[in-house]
Design a protein around this motif. Sequence first.
Motif, PDB file in Angstrom:
ATOM      1  N   LYS A  45      10.261  -1.119   4.853  1.00 15.29           N
ATOM      2  CA  LYS A  45      10.779  -0.978   5.979  1.00 15.29           C
ATOM      3  C   LYS A  45      10.934   0.661   6.235  1.00 15.29           C
ATOM      4  O   LYS A  45      10.662   1.215   7.282  1.00 15.29           O
ATOM      5  N   ALA A  46      11.602   1.319   5.078  1.00 16.95           N
ATOM      6  CA  ALA A  46      11.699   2.636   5.312  1.00 16.95           C
ATOM      7  C   ALA A  46      10.221   3.508   5.602  1.00 16.95           C
ATOM      8  O   ALA A  46      10.505   4.380   6.390  1.00 16.95           O
ATOM      9  N   ARG A  47       9.400   2.946   4.745  1.00 14.57           N
ATOM     10  CA  ARG A  47       8.023   3.440   5.097  1.00 14.57           C
ATOM     11  C   ARG A  47       7.669   3.723   6.315  1.00 14.57           C
ATOM     12  O   ARG A  47       6.973   4.654   6.902  1.00 14.57           O
ATOM     13  N   GLU A  48       7.770   2.771   7.425  1.00 13.30           N
ATOM     14  CA  GLU A  48       7.533   2.848   8.769  1.00 13.30           C
ATOM     15  C   GLU A  48       8.128   4.075   9.474  1.00 13.30           C
ATOM     16  O   GLU A  48       7.728   4.589  10.330  1.00 13.30           O
ATOM     17  N   ASN A  49       9.065   4.516   8.780  1.00 12.45           N
ATOM     18  CA  ASN A  49       9.886   5.511   9.702  1.00 12.45           C
ATOM     19  C   ASN A  49       9.447   7.016   8.770  1.00 12.45           C
ATOM     20  O   ASN A  49      10.246   8.026   9.229  1.00 12.45           O
ATOM     21  N   ALA A  50       8.530   7.124   8.258  1.00 13.07           N
ATOM     22  CA  ALA A  50       8.146   8.166   7.360  1.00 13.07           C
ATOM     23  C   ALA A  50       7.674   9.209   8.594  1.00 13.07           C
ATOM     24  O   ALA A  50       6.996   8.509   9.564  1.00 13.07           O
ATOM     25  N   TYR A  51       7.861  10.470   8.571  1.00 17.50           N
ATOM     26  CA  TYR A  51       7.367  11.519   9.573  1.00 17.50           C
ATOM     27  C   TYR A  51       6.290  12.230   8.616  1.00 17.50           C
ATOM     28  O   TYR A  51       6.528  13.005   7.939  1.00 17.50           O
ATOM     29  N   ALA A  52       5.022  11.393   8.888  1.00 13.73           N
ATOM     30  CA  ALA A  52       4.180  11.971   8.066  1.00 13.73           C
ATOM     31  C   ALA A  52       2.878  12.594   8.948  1.00 13.73           C
ATOM     32  O   ALA A  52       1.662  11.859   8.760  1.00 13.73           O
ATOM     33  N   VAL A  53       3.138  13.276   9.963  1.00 13.30           N
ATOM     34  CA  VAL A  53       2.020  13.678  10.956  1.00 13.30           C
ATOM     35  C   VAL A  53       0.935  14.505  10.336  1.00 13.30           C
ATOM     36  O   VAL A  53      -0.160  14.675  10.954  1.00 13.30           O
ATOM     37  N   ASN A  56      -0.499  11.825   7.239  1.00 13.36           N
ATOM     38  CA  ASN A  56      -0.840  10.489   7.486  1.00 13.36           C
ATOM     39  C   ASN A  56      -0.394   9.697   6.466  1.00 13.36           C
ATOM     40  O   ASN A  56      -1.258   8.323   6.282  1.00 13.36           O
ATOM     41  N   PHE A  57       0.080  10.006   5.249  1.00 17.82           N
ATOM     42  CA  PHE A  57       0.570   9.386   4.141  1.00 17.82           C
ATOM     43  C   PHE A  57       1.710   9.172   4.141  1.00 17.82           C
ATOM     44  O   PHE A  57       2.721   9.712   3.985  1.00 17.82           O
ATOM     45  N   LYS A  58       2.021   7.616   4.457  1.00 18.15           N
ATOM     46  CA  LYS A  58       3.583   7.436   4.408  1.00 18.15           C
ATOM     47  C   LYS A  58       3.954   6.625   3.227  1.00 18.15           C
ATOM     48  O   LYS A  58       3.765   5.582   2.516  1.00 18.15           O
ATOM     49  N   VAL A  59       5.363   7.101   2.943  1.00 14.57           N
ATOM     50  CA  VAL A  59       6.059   6.482   1.523  1.00 14.57           C
ATOM     51  C   VAL A  59       7.390   6.163   1.971  1.00 14.57           C
ATOM     52  O   VAL A  59       8.108   6.965   2.752  1.00 14.57           O
ATOM     53  N   CYS A  71      20.348   2.710  -0.559  1.00  9.62           N
ATOM     54  CA  CYS A  71      20.049   3.782   0.102  1.00  9.62           C
ATOM     55  C   CYS A  71      18.553   4.024   0.337  1.00  9.62           C
ATOM     56  O   CYS A  71      17.675   3.739  -0.632  1.00  9.62           O
ATOM     57  N   ILE A  72      18.193   4.308   1.375  1.00  8.10           N
ATOM     58  CA  ILE A  72      16.488   4.492   1.637  1.00  8.10           C
ATOM     59  C   ILE A  72      16.294   5.926   1.928  1.00  8.10           C
ATOM     60  O   ILE A  72      16.975   6.778   2.242  1.00  8.10           O
ATOM     61  N   GLY A  73      14.990   6.060   1.967  1.00  8.20           N
ATOM     62  CA  GLY A  73      14.503   7.509   2.342  1.00  8.20           C
ATOM     63  C   GLY A  73      12.702   7.589   2.522  1.00  8.20           C
ATOM     64  O   GLY A  73      12.203   6.366   2.079  1.00  8.20           O
ATOM     65  N   SER A  74      12.382   7.866   3.368  1.00  6.82           N
ATOM     66  CA  SER A  74      11.010   8.203   3.665  1.00  6.82           C
ATOM     67  C   SER A  74      10.415   9.704   3.682  1.00  6.82           C
ATOM     68  O   SER A  74      11.336  10.491   3.708  1.00  6.82           O
ATOM     69  N   ALA A  87       9.631  10.659  -0.176  1.00  8.28           N
ATOM     70  CA  ALA A  87      10.839   9.824   0.097  1.00  8.28           C
ATOM     71  C   ALA A  87      11.560   9.549  -0.982  1.00  8.28           C
ATOM     72  O   ALA A  87      12.914   9.151  -0.752  1.00  8.28           O
ATOM     73  N   GLU A  88      11.160   9.675  -2.101  1.00  5.70           N
ATOM     74  CA  GLU A  88      12.008   9.325  -3.621  1.00  5.70           C
ATOM     75  C   GLU A  88      13.252  10.184  -3.332  1.00  5.70           C
ATOM     76  O   GLU A  88      14.460   9.708  -3.686  1.00  5.70           O
TER      77      GLU A  88
END
Length: 172
Positions: A45-53, A56-59, A71-74, A87-88
């Motif tokens: 779910k957190a991956r979907e909110n990655a800001y990877a413009v 284009n690789f979302k984590v 606790c989540i991160g992207s 993200a980690e």
Amino acid sequence: MARVLVLSNGFFVMEKQQLTIRYTTYEHISELPEEVQTLMAEAVKARENAYAVYSNFKVGAAVRLENGAICIGSNQENAAYPSGLCAERVAIYQASTQFPNETIQAIAISGTAKAPTDQPVSPCGACRQSLSEYEIRQKKAIPVYFMGACGKIIQTDSIKDLLPFLFDGSLL
Ligand code: THU
């Protein structure tokens, strides 16, 4: 201590030594223990909110603490590339900020390029080093679970399996 091997021609060499790392493979998220399934679902779910413009690789990453908090991160990228963060590290720094004294039980990671990959995405070297700081601090191993967009998951019982010969504060 390294052993010296003497060759028949009188020359000698230092004996090569070997280090073994251990890991477990799960074929699908449904094979994980239930609370790890939940954790991995949070990472996805957190991956979907990655800001990877830029890449284009979302984590996405999710950290479970002993008090039950997650606790989540992207990954957060930046036009000045090195200013972005994985993200980690977003997840682990958030955990340590919000709950500085809670033991970290596990971290789950999911990453993918635009075309979904089922190849597990392992944490980069800098993230391994950052995670190791918390494992050493809490004196308890942190299991790491990592996956692609879906499919196979690899698990290590400790950051140390991902980072042999790690640099730690006892050397300072
Ligand atoms: N990335 C992570 O978030 N975690 C990793 O461990 C590997 C790489 C991010 C950084 C960058 O935004 C993108 O993936 C491509 O490297």
